[in-house]
Motif scaffolding. Structure first.
Motif, PDB file in Angstrom:
ATOM      1  N   VAL A 169      35.382  32.053  44.446  1.00  0.00           N
ATOM      2  CA  VAL A 169      34.539  33.146  44.941  1.00  0.00           C
ATOM      3  C   VAL A 169      34.340  34.186  43.839  1.00  0.00           C
ATOM      4  CG1 VAL A 169      34.408  35.078  46.564  1.00  0.00           C
ATOM      5  CG2 VAL A 169      35.139  32.826  47.366  1.00  0.00           C
ATOM      6  N   GLY A 170      35.421  34.513  43.136  1.00  0.00           N
ATOM      7  CA  GLY A 170      35.330  35.477  42.041  1.00  0.00           C
ATOM      8  C   GLY A 170      34.404  35.004  40.936  1.00  0.00           C
ATOM      9  N   LEU A 212      42.950  39.551  30.600  1.00  0.00           N
ATOM     10  CA  LEU A 212      43.361  39.130  31.933  1.00  0.00           C
ATOM     11  C   LEU A 212      43.615  37.622  31.996  1.00  0.00           C
ATOM     12  CD1 LEU A 212      41.040  41.269  34.244  1.00  0.00           C
ATOM     13  CD2 LEU A 212      43.521  41.455  33.993  1.00  0.00           C
ATOM     14  N   ALA A 213      42.788  36.864  31.275  1.00  0.00           N
ATOM     15  CA  ALA A 213      42.976  35.403  31.259  1.00  0.00           C
ATOM     16  C   ALA A 213      44.330  35.038  30.656  1.00  0.00           C
ATOM     17  CB  ALA A 213      41.847  34.744  30.472  1.00  0.00           C
ATOM     18  N   ILE A 214      44.707  35.708  29.564  1.00  0.00           N
ATOM     19  CA  ILE A 214      46.001  35.442  28.937  1.00  0.00           C
ATOM     20  C   ILE A 214      47.144  35.850  29.855  1.00  0.00           C
ATOM     21  CG2 ILE A 214      47.534  36.201  27.061  1.00  0.00           C
ATOM     22  CD1 ILE A 214      45.191  36.131  25.183  1.00  0.00           C
ATOM     23  N   LEU A 244      33.700  48.093  43.178  1.00  0.00           N
ATOM     24  CA  LEU A 244      33.604  47.085  44.234  1.00  0.00           C
ATOM     25  C   LEU A 244      33.295  45.717  43.648  1.00  0.00           C
ATOM     26  CD1 LEU A 244      33.414  46.161  47.191  1.00  0.00           C
ATOM     27  CD2 LEU A 244      31.004  46.910  47.174  1.00  0.00           C
ATOM     28  N   PHE A 245      32.291  45.662  42.775  1.00  0.00           N
ATOM     29  CA  PHE A 245      31.893  44.369  42.209  1.00  0.00           C
ATOM     30  C   PHE A 245      32.910  43.867  41.185  1.00  0.00           C
ATOM     31  CE2 PHE A 245      27.946  45.596  44.160  1.00  0.00           C
ATOM     32  CZ  PHE A 245      27.389  44.391  44.558  1.00  0.00           C
ATOM     33  N   LEU A 246      33.594  44.787  40.529  1.00  0.00           N
ATOM     34  CA  LEU A 246      34.659  44.381  39.611  1.00  0.00           C
ATOM     35  C   LEU A 246      35.770  43.673  40.384  1.00  0.00           C
ATOM     36  CD1 LEU A 246      35.921  44.440  36.763  1.00  0.00           C
ATOM     37  CD2 LEU A 246      36.872  46.687  37.324  1.00  0.00           C
ATOM     38  N   MET A 247      36.086  44.211  41.553  1.00  0.00           N
ATOM     39  CA  MET A 247      37.121  43.599  42.384  1.00  0.00           C
ATOM     40  C   MET A 247      36.654  42.272  42.967  1.00  0.00           C
ATOM     41  SD  MET A 247      40.173  44.056  43.257  1.00  0.00           S
ATOM     42  CE  MET A 247      41.071  42.724  44.022  1.00  0.00           C
ATOM     43  N   LEU A 266      39.013  39.175  42.017  1.00  0.00           N
ATOM     44  CA  LEU A 266      39.324  38.019  42.868  1.00  0.00           C
ATOM     45  C   LEU A 266      39.720  36.802  42.030  1.00  0.00           C
ATOM     46  CD1 LEU A 266      36.730  38.003  45.803  1.00  0.00           C
ATOM     47  CD2 LEU A 266      39.160  38.606  45.855  1.00  0.00           C
ATOM     48  N   ALA A 267      39.040  36.607  40.898  1.00  0.00           N
ATOM     49  CA  ALA A 267      39.376  35.476  40.032  1.00  0.00           C
ATOM     50  C   ALA A 267      40.810  35.598  39.511  1.00  0.00           C
ATOM     51  CB  ALA A 267      38.389  35.390  38.875  1.00  0.00           C
ATOM     52  N   ALA A 268      41.211  36.817  39.125  1.00  0.00           N
ATOM     53  CA  ALA A 268      42.570  37.031  38.626  1.00  0.00           C
ATOM     54  C   ALA A 268      43.606  36.841  39.731  1.00  0.00           C
ATOM     55  CB  ALA A 268      42.695  38.432  38.029  1.00  0.00           C
ATOM     56  N   ILE A 269      43.340  37.402  40.907  1.00  0.00           N
ATOM     57  CA  ILE A 269      44.264  37.246  42.037  1.00  0.00           C
ATOM     58  C   ILE A 269      44.368  35.783  42.451  1.00  0.00           C
ATOM     59  CG2 ILE A 269      44.635  37.796  44.481  1.00  0.00           C
ATOM     60  CD1 ILE A 269      43.328  40.518  43.908  1.00  0.00           C
ATOM     61  N   GLY A 270      43.223  35.101  42.486  1.00  0.00           N
ATOM     62  CA  GLY A 270      43.232  33.684  42.832  1.00  0.00           C
ATOM     63  C   GLY A 270      44.034  32.864  41.836  1.00  0.00           C
ATOM     64  N   GLY A 271      43.885  33.187  40.563  1.00  0.00           N
ATOM     65  CA  GLY A 271      44.651  32.481  39.540  1.00  0.00           C
ATOM     66  C   GLY A 271      46.148  32.687  39.705  1.00  0.00           C
ATOM     67  N   LEU A 272      46.538  33.916  40.024  1.00  0.00           N
ATOM     68  CA  LEU A 272      47.956  34.203  40.238  1.00  0.00           C
ATOM     69  C   LEU A 272      48.503  33.465  41.452  1.00  0.00           C
ATOM     70  CD1 LEU A 272      48.076  38.048  39.493  1.00  0.00           C
ATOM     71  CD2 LEU A 272      49.122  36.229  38.139  1.00  0.00           C
ATOM     72  N   LEU A 273      47.744  33.491  42.551  1.00  0.00           N
ATOM     73  CA  LEU A 273      48.198  32.808  43.764  1.00  0.00           C
ATOM     74  C   LEU A 273      48.339  31.308  43.542  1.00  0.00           C
ATOM     75  CD1 LEU A 273      46.177  34.626  46.583  1.00  0.00           C
ATOM     76  CD2 LEU A 273      48.608  34.857  46.029  1.00  0.00           C
TER      77      LEU A 273
END
Length: 514
Positions: free
Chosen positions: A14-15, A210-212, A113-116, A121-128
């Motif tokens: 989604v992110g 953030l990717a690293i 809002l759009f940053l989140m 979302l991509a960063a949170i999804g990657g962590l999860l």
């Protein structure tokens, strides 16, 4: 745990989807005031005349706006070029600043809002997805099914990922006007750190960092129980976040030159460019410190640290390019070509880039201090060629976009001039080596498979021959995946470093001096 990972994948997609759609949102409207505020003083009057046909027009897409801009701008410049009025041609590209200023979109009005919804979302999804990995497994590196993966073995998912990365890098480097929405989205973060609106490079730096960090968490999970790998991962995460991203931006906030203290010439190929030297000299004591620091790293730091620790001190512990390769690129490390043919190409290409960087820098320094232009306009042409072919196309588009095709160290193996410099020191004057115990080797091939630098480690291990290859970055993964403890990273005396031991079984001695 599987449910959490599935949620993570969903949030990540989604992110990424939102991030991809954002550039197409909003409209563009240009007026004279916008043109005057976003062009240089010497071009304001002429640019306001050239772009007058666009005033009052509403463009519902970035494609329409940029097309109209290029039509008017290029018509003006082409007319001057036909008349050979080169001094009146406007060489600056104003498409990005004018597109960003003319933009009206929900992203610009609600950047947080759009940053989140995108990067967040991509960063949170990657962590999860990464946090639960390997939780119920015993410690140890596992690559189960890696050669049957559509993502990790040049399958359809890997091809799509590679194509997406290549397209992103092409737009980022050469067509940034098409992603002004994304840049506007990170304006608030840039304002907090540096006090200035974001550029496409700030957007890239934020995503890169953030990717690293996110994929660094994956490394901690994958290599839990291996202290060396965890410390190495923590190191590249720290240096990228602090030295490559935060400190340079904070320096700008305090009206100091933007400077990455860990970036070293010739990787930092424009360090000796005239505008860079002028910036250092005009910044007082801080600028002079930056200039001296950079020079000391080149002539003292690199030889001394490489003598004691090999090139791993930089390539695997400090470098941002290496940090991205070791974290984001780790799933693709097994794709590095280990053939002798690849090694031959590697040696020629990477040292050619180093020679080109040295020649370009020498010409630049001579021109700066001599008071005349050596070889006419050759130096400027070299700058342009190197920036395009090496700094952008090779380091960016190929270096990262080709992870799913050629492995995670394409740039480090074939293009990085600093890696070539470090490698020469490591090969001929260093205490670092990887020692091998041929009597324990069972020829499983794990070491060669997961060597990201394309070294056929098993070839050395079978013969009990130390590995002193100039390309080795000392990542230590070969040692981590060896089931028999055959390989060991050592910093010892130079004596006996390059050994020529016979094959353990057989009558003939096979030696490799490389």
């Amino acid at each position: 745990m599987k449910l959490i990972q599935k949620i993570g994948i969903l949030l990540f997609l989604v992110g990424i989807g939102t991030f991809t759609l954002i550039p197409f949102l909003g409209s563009y409207q240009l007026d004279k005031k916008t043109v005057l505020e976003n062009t240089k003083d010497i071009h304001q009057e002429k640019m306001s005349e050239v772009l007058e046909p666009m005033y009052g027009e509403v463009y519902n897409s970035n494609f329409g706006f940029i097309s109209a801009f290029k039509t008017n701008f290029n018509n003006y410049n082409d007319g001057l070029k036909e008349q050979s009025l080169w001094d009146q041609v406007i060489w600056d590209d104003y498409s990005f600043p004018l597109a960003k200023a003319a933009l009206s979109s929900p992203v610009k009005e609600n950047p947080w809002l759009f940053l989140m919804l995108s990067i967040g979302l991509a960063a949170i999804g990657g962590l999860l997805y990464n946090l639960p990995k390997h939780r119920d497994e015993p410690a140890g590196v596992k690559n189960n099914g890696v050669f049957h993966s559509a993502m990790k073995n040049r399958g359809w998912m890997g091809m799509i990922t590679g194509a997406y990365l290549i397209l992103f890098y092409i737009i980022l480097y050469w067509f940034p006007a098409y992603i002004v929405n994304l840049v506007s989205m990170v304006d608030p973060v840039s304002m907090i750190l540096s006090g200035n609106p974001a550029s496409q490079w700030f957007l890239y730096g934020l995503i890169y960092t953030l990717a690293i960090l996110v994929m660094g968490i994956r490394m901690f999970r994958k290599y839990r129980g291996n202290r060396y790998q965890q410390l190495r991962t923590a190191s590249v995460m720290f240096f990228q976040t602090a030295f490559a991203f935060l400190i340079p931006e904070i320096l700008v906030l305090f009206n100091q030159p933007y400077f990455d203290f860990k970036n070293i010439w010739p990787l930092d190929y424009d360090f000796f460019y005239d505008y860079q030297i002028d910036t250092f000299l005009s910044a007082g004591g801080v600028g002079m410190f930056m200039l001296i620091w950079g020079i000391l790293l080149i002539i003292i730091g690199v030889p001394v640290f490489t003598y004691f620790f090999g090139k791993r001190w930089y390539c695997s512990w400090v470098c941002g390019c290496g940090g991205l390769a070791e974290t984001v690129g780790d799933p693709y490390r097994q794709l590095s070509d280990k053939s002798l043919k690849a090694w031959k190409y590697e040696r020629v290409i990477i040292h050619s880039v180093l020679v080109l960087a040295v020649v370009m820098t020498l010409l630049t320094i001579v021109n700066y201090f001599s008071g005349f232009s050596l070889l006419g306009n050759v130096t400027n042409q070299l700058h342009s060629f190197y920036g395009f072919a090496i700094g952008s196309a090779f380091a960016g588009v190929v270096g990262t976009g080709f992870y799913p095709f050629m492995g995670n160290r394409v740039w480090c193996r074939f293009g990085c001039p600093l890696a070539a410099y470090l490698g020469l020191v490591q090969r001929f004057k260093s205490r670092f080596r990887i020692t091998t115990n041929g009597g324990q080797c069972i020829s499983c091939g794990n070491c060669s498979t997961y060597c990201e630098m394309g070294i056929d480690v098993r070839w050395y291990a079978q013969r009990g021959q130390n590995i002193v290859r100039s390309s080795c970055v000392g990542c230590g993964v070969c040692s981590s995946v060896c089931p028999r403890g055959v390989l060991k990273l050592e910093n010892n005396s130079e004596e006996g470093r390059i050994n020529e031991l016979p094959i353990i079984i057989g009558n003939d001695s096979i030696k490799l001096n490389a």
